[in-house]
Scaffold this motif. Sequence first.
Motif, PDB file in Angstrom:
ATOM      1  N   ILE A   1       1.762  -6.136   5.652  1.00 50.95           N
ATOM      2  CA  ILE A   1       1.581  -5.399   4.394  1.00 50.95           C
ATOM      3  C   ILE A   1       2.750  -4.435   4.221  1.00 50.95           C
ATOM      4  CG2 ILE A   1       0.102  -3.778   3.140  1.00 50.95           C
ATOM      5  CD1 ILE A   1      -2.246  -4.916   4.879  1.00 50.95           C
ATOM      6  N   THR A   2       3.432  -4.501   3.102  1.00 50.64           N
ATOM      7  CA  THR A   2       4.533  -3.584   2.835  1.00 50.64           C
ATOM      8  C   THR A   2       3.964  -2.207   2.524  1.00 50.64           C
ATOM      9  OG1 THR A   2       5.848  -5.407   1.936  1.00 50.64           O
ATOM     10  CG2 THR A   2       6.605  -3.173   1.450  1.00 50.64           C
ATOM     11  N   ALA A   3       4.407  -1.198   3.264  1.00 48.48           N
ATOM     12  CA  ALA A   3       3.861   0.152   3.121  1.00 48.48           C
ATOM     13  C   ALA A   3       4.917   1.096   2.572  1.00 48.48           C
ATOM     14  CB  ALA A   3       3.343   0.659   4.457  1.00 48.48           C
ATOM     15  N   PHE A   4       4.492   1.995   1.714  1.00 48.60           N
ATOM     16  CA  PHE A   4       5.369   2.991   1.097  1.00 48.60           C
ATOM     17  C   PHE A   4       4.789   4.371   1.390  1.00 48.60           C
ATOM     18  CE2 PHE A   4       5.933  -0.883  -1.262  1.00 48.60           C
ATOM     19  CZ  PHE A   4       7.282  -0.907  -1.635  1.00 48.60           C
ATOM     20  N   LEU A   5       5.431   5.126   2.239  1.00 51.09           N
ATOM     21  CA  LEU A   5       4.985   6.480   2.544  1.00 51.09           C
ATOM     22  C   LEU A   5       5.467   7.413   1.444  1.00 51.09           C
ATOM     23  CD1 LEU A   5       3.649   8.512   4.467  1.00 51.09           C
ATOM     24  CD2 LEU A   5       5.855   8.717   5.634  1.00 51.09           C
ATOM     25  N   LEU A   6       4.525   8.048   0.763  1.00 49.75           N
ATOM     26  CA  LEU A   6       4.856   8.916  -0.367  1.00 49.75           C
ATOM     27  C   LEU A   6       4.917  10.369   0.072  1.00 49.75           C
ATOM     28  CD1 LEU A   6       5.270   9.600  -3.369  1.00 49.75           C
ATOM     29  CD2 LEU A   6       2.777   9.528  -3.637  1.00 49.75           C
ATOM     30  N   ASP A   7       6.083  10.962  -0.054  1.00 45.13           N
ATOM     31  CA  ASP A   7       6.221  12.412   0.098  1.00 45.13           C
ATOM     32  C   ASP A   7       6.073  13.033  -1.289  1.00 45.13           C
ATOM     33  OD1 ASP A   7       6.647  13.087   2.886  1.00 45.13           O
ATOM     34  OD2 ASP A   7       8.495  11.925   2.747  1.00 45.13           O
TER      35      ASP A   7
ATOM     36  N   VAL B   1       0.850  -1.192   0.000  1.00 46.64           N
ATOM     37  CA  VAL B   1       0.000   0.000   0.000  1.00 46.64           C
ATOM     38  C   VAL B   1       0.885   1.240   0.000  1.00 46.64           C
ATOM     39  CG1 VAL B   1      -1.736   1.351   1.249  1.00 46.64           C
ATOM     40  CG2 VAL B   1      -1.901  -1.149   1.204  1.00 46.64           C
ATOM     41  N   ILE B   2       0.627   2.146  -0.934  1.00 44.26           N
ATOM     42  CA  ILE B   2       1.266   3.455  -0.964  1.00 44.26           C
ATOM     43  C   ILE B   2       0.393   4.400  -0.137  1.00 44.26           C
ATOM     44  CG2 ILE B   2       1.894   5.408  -2.449  1.00 44.26           C
ATOM     45  CD1 ILE B   2       2.198   3.212  -4.715  1.00 44.26           C
ATOM     46  N   VAL B   3       0.991   5.174   0.760  1.00 40.96           N
ATOM     47  CA  VAL B   3       0.234   6.002   1.698  1.00 40.96           C
ATOM     48  C   VAL B   3       0.538   7.479   1.469  1.00 40.96           C
ATOM     49  CG1 VAL B   3      -0.247   6.479   4.131  1.00 40.96           C
ATOM     50  CG2 VAL B   3       0.235   4.120   3.391  1.00 40.96           C
ATOM     51  N   CYS B   4      -0.531   8.276   1.349  1.00 38.29           N
ATOM     52  CA  CYS B   4      -0.420   9.718   1.092  1.00 38.29           C
ATOM     53  C   CYS B   4      -1.096  10.482   2.226  1.00 38.29           C
ATOM     54  CB  CYS B   4      -1.106  10.079  -0.225  1.00 38.29           C
ATOM     55  SG  CYS B   4      -0.525   9.161  -1.666  1.00 38.29           S
ATOM     56  N   SER B   5      -0.313  11.189   3.015  1.00 36.45           N
ATOM     57  CA  SER B   5      -0.865  11.994   4.101  1.00 36.45           C
ATOM     58  C   SER B   5      -1.630  13.187   3.552  1.00 36.45           C
ATOM     59  CB  SER B   5       0.258  12.489   5.014  1.00 36.45           C
ATOM     60  OG  SER B   5       0.960  11.409   5.598  1.00 36.45           O
ATOM     61  N   GLY B   6      -2.468  13.766   4.409  1.00 35.02           N
ATOM     62  CA  GLY B   6      -3.164  14.986   4.057  1.00 35.02           C
ATOM     63  C   GLY B   6      -2.372  16.220   4.452  1.00 35.02           C
ATOM     64  N   GLY B   7      -3.034  17.365   4.348  1.00 35.13           N
ATOM     65  CA  GLY B   7      -2.381  18.627   4.660  1.00 35.13           C
ATOM     66  C   GLY B   7      -2.844  19.762   3.773  1.00 35.13           C
ATOM     67  N   SER B   8      -4.052  19.624   3.221  1.00 34.70           N
ATOM     68  CA  SER B   8      -4.669  20.675   2.399  1.00 34.70           C
ATOM     69  C   SER B   8      -3.871  21.015   1.145  1.00 34.70           C
ATOM     70  CB  SER B   8      -4.862  21.959   3.238  1.00 34.70           C
ATOM     71  OG  SER B   8      -5.645  21.712   4.373  1.00 34.70           O
ATOM     72  N   TYR B   9      -3.076  20.086   0.646  1.00 34.27           N
ATOM     73  CA  TYR B   9      -2.166  20.334  -0.480  1.00 34.27           C
ATOM     74  C   TYR B   9      -1.198  21.477  -0.146  1.00 34.27           C
ATOM     75  CZ  TYR B   9      -4.591  17.304  -3.889  1.00 34.27           C
ATOM     76  OH  TYR B   9      -5.120  16.235  -4.588  1.00 34.27           O
ATOM     77  N   GLY B  10      -1.003  21.710   1.165  1.00 34.96           N
ATOM     78  CA  GLY B  10      -0.053  22.731   1.582  1.00 34.96           C
ATOM     79  C   GLY B  10       1.047  22.157   2.450  1.00 34.96           C
ATOM     80  N   GLY B  11       0.934  20.881   2.775  1.00 35.78           N
ATOM     81  CA  GLY B  11       1.910  20.183   3.607  1.00 35.78           C
ATOM     82  C   GLY B  11       1.541  18.708   3.646  1.00 35.78           C
ATOM     83  N   ARG B  12       2.241  17.943   4.483  1.00 34.04           N
ATOM     84  CA  ARG B  12       1.972  16.508   4.596  1.00 34.04           C
ATOM     85  C   ARG B  12       2.018  16.128   6.076  1.00 34.04           C
ATOM     86  NH1 ARG B  12       5.645  17.127   0.366  1.00 34.04           N
ATOM     87  NH2 ARG B  12       7.285  16.807   1.930  1.00 34.04           N
ATOM     88  N   ALA B  13       0.903  15.652   6.596  1.00 32.12           N
ATOM     89  CA  ALA B  13       0.793  15.331   8.020  1.00 32.12           C
ATOM     90  C   ALA B  13       1.298  13.916   8.292  1.00 32.12           C
ATOM     91  CB  ALA B  13      -0.655  15.503   8.476  1.00 32.12           C
ATOM     92  N   ASN B  14       2.554  13.666   7.982  1.00 34.47           N
ATOM     93  CA  ASN B  14       3.108  12.318   8.107  1.00 34.47           C
ATOM     94  C   ASN B  14       3.144  11.814   9.543  1.00 34.47           C
ATOM     95  OD1 ASN B  14       3.522  12.074   5.358  1.00 34.47           O
ATOM     96  ND2 ASN B  14       5.657  12.731   5.439  1.00 34.47           N
ATOM     97  N   SER B  15       3.356  12.710  10.499  1.00 36.77           N
ATOM     98  CA  SER B  15       3.535  12.260  11.875  1.00 36.77           C
ATOM     99  C   SER B  15       2.236  11.747  12.491  1.00 36.77           C
ATOM    100  CB  SER B  15       4.100  13.395  12.742  1.00 36.77           C
ATOM    101  OG  SER B  15       3.207  14.493  12.784  1.00 36.77           O
ATOM    102  N   VAL B  16       1.093  12.250  12.030  1.00 38.36           N
ATOM    103  CA  VAL B  16      -0.182  11.825  12.615  1.00 38.36           C
ATOM    104  C   VAL B  16      -1.014  10.954  11.678  1.00 38.36           C
ATOM    105  CG1 VAL B  16      -0.314  13.810  14.149  1.00 38.36           C
ATOM    106  CG2 VAL B  16      -1.335  13.967  11.893  1.00 38.36           C
TER     107      VAL B  16
END
Length: 289
Positions: free
Chosen positions: A89-95, A60-75
């Motif tokens: 499940i192998t996870a890929f955090l996408l910045d 699973v590729i994971v995309c944090s939110g942040g209003s398209y102004g940032g990325r809330a990776n920590s939460v």
Amino acid sequence: MNNMKFIGLALLCLFGVGVSAQEVIPLYSDYKIPFAKDGAEVPRLTVFRPAKDFSRGTAVIVCSGGSYGGRANSVEGGPACRKLAEAGITAFLLDYRVPRSEWMERKEVVPLTDAQRAIQYVRENAKVYGIDAGRLGIMGFSAGGHLVSTVGTHLSSTLLDNPKGTSLRPDFMVLVYPVISFSDSLTHEGSRMNLVGPEITADEIALYSNELQVTGQTPPTYLTSGMDDRIVDVRNSLYFAAALKQHQVPVELFLYEKGDHGYGVFNLKAKLQWIDDCIDWITKDRWKR
């Protein structure tokens, strides 16, 4: 506490039980970064591998939110990746790149291009990560949910170089309190402003209102939202679920009576957690048609 015990405890807290240390990969290591201007940030993937011999072959590729102004990776993205990896499940955090005109050309297409590149990379390197290229999903929170729903509804739209003809369609999607619509009555204004800008046209509103872009090829989808969300109206999820049903696309809807916005993987106002139900949906192939 001696030093060795302290180090061991710190590693457990950082990576979680049964999760390997993360590997960070430049997203365009073999390509010129599309639309980038000098000095722009470099998009990347951070890999969260399951413990050895515990991989289910799903990614699973994971995309944090942040209003398209940032990325809330920590939460959002980071905790989700750890939960997925703990479940095998192998996870890929996408910045993905945050759309900003001073860093890139055509900012409105850059997040989609980065997300498609992440799918391309993971599929083309499936053997490296011990995963099945036909079991690749993508998860998005809030504005990251808008990005993910765009990936799943704009399947014929790409500006990415794809010489191998790799499929850019995810096998399933997970949308967590997602922004779906750019219509005036439903949208999250900050997300719409940051992605497109104040001069958005009626055609662009329709194009980026993903409840209007669903087809029979849209991937099966798991949705969760809080009914009391005051930032992203729950009707974003409801309208998208209704559109999926009309096109006979499998959809699972997990609603909270109370949750507000931004609860991440753990809703403090609820006993049952969507992430556990979602992992069951993924690992038991409930997303398959």
